[in-house]
Design a protein around this motif. Structure first.
Motif, PDB file in Angstrom:
ATOM      1  N   THR A   1       0.838  -1.192   0.000  1.00 54.42           N
ATOM      2  CA  THR A   1       0.000   0.000   0.000  1.00 54.42           C
ATOM      3  C   THR A   1       0.873   1.242   0.000  1.00 54.42           C
ATOM      4  O   THR A   1       1.819   1.340   0.779  1.00 54.42           O
ATOM      5  CB  THR A   1      -0.917   0.021   1.250  1.00 54.42           C
ATOM      6  N   HIS A   2       0.555   2.180  -0.872  1.00 52.64           N
ATOM      7  CA  HIS A   2       1.256   3.456  -0.955  1.00 52.64           C
ATOM      8  C   HIS A   2       0.244   4.587  -0.788  1.00 52.64           C
ATOM      9  O   HIS A   2      -0.902   4.459  -1.206  1.00 52.64           O
ATOM     10  CB  HIS A   2       1.958   3.614  -2.308  1.00 52.64           C
TER      11      HIS A   2
ATOM     12  N   THR B   1       2.551  -0.283   8.703  1.00 53.25           N
ATOM     13  CA  THR B   1       1.750   0.003   9.895  1.00 53.25           C
ATOM     14  C   THR B   1       2.530  -0.164  11.200  1.00 53.25           C
ATOM     15  O   THR B   1       2.123   0.354  12.221  1.00 53.25           O
ATOM     16  CB  THR B   1       0.499  -0.890   9.948  1.00 53.25           C
ATOM     17  N   GLY B   2       3.672  -0.838  11.164  1.00 52.49           N
ATOM     18  CA  GLY B   2       4.478  -1.008  12.372  1.00 52.49           C
ATOM     19  C   GLY B   2       5.580   0.021  12.517  1.00 52.49           C
ATOM     20  O   GLY B   2       6.309   0.027  13.503  1.00 52.49           O
TER      21      GLY B   2
END
Length: 89
Positions: A4-5, A27-28
């Motif tokens: 995802t960008h 997400t991390g």
């Protein structure tokens, strides 16, 4: 599941220049990374260095600076890592 960008705009805390690019979403992650050459071009200056552990276990040290971060209609501020000049943001 694919990568995802999102389009992100980085700006110095003072000044009008900006760097806009499609950034890979992790997400991390706690910090963002962008090519050092792009950050320097808009006036971002390193304010410190810190060590990061890569996914393969290697330890690397990068400089970081403070920026305004704008994406998906939201505005915040945070650290940006001065990555290799050809790195993906």
């Amino acid at each position: 599941m694919g990568l995802t960008h999102v389009t992100v705009c980085l700006r110095p805390l003072t000044g009008r220049k900006k760097y806009e690019a499609d950034f890979l979403v992790d997400t991390g992650a706690t910090d963002s990374m962008a090519p050092a050459i792009r950050l320097k071009a808009i006036g971002i200056k390193p304010v410190g260095k810190t060590a990061y552990e890569l996914a393969n276990g290697d330890l690397v040290e990068y400089s970081y600076g403070m920026v305004i971060i704008e994406f998906m209609g939201e505005l915040t501020a945070g650290r940006v890592i001065f990555g290799p000049d050809k790195c993906e943001p």
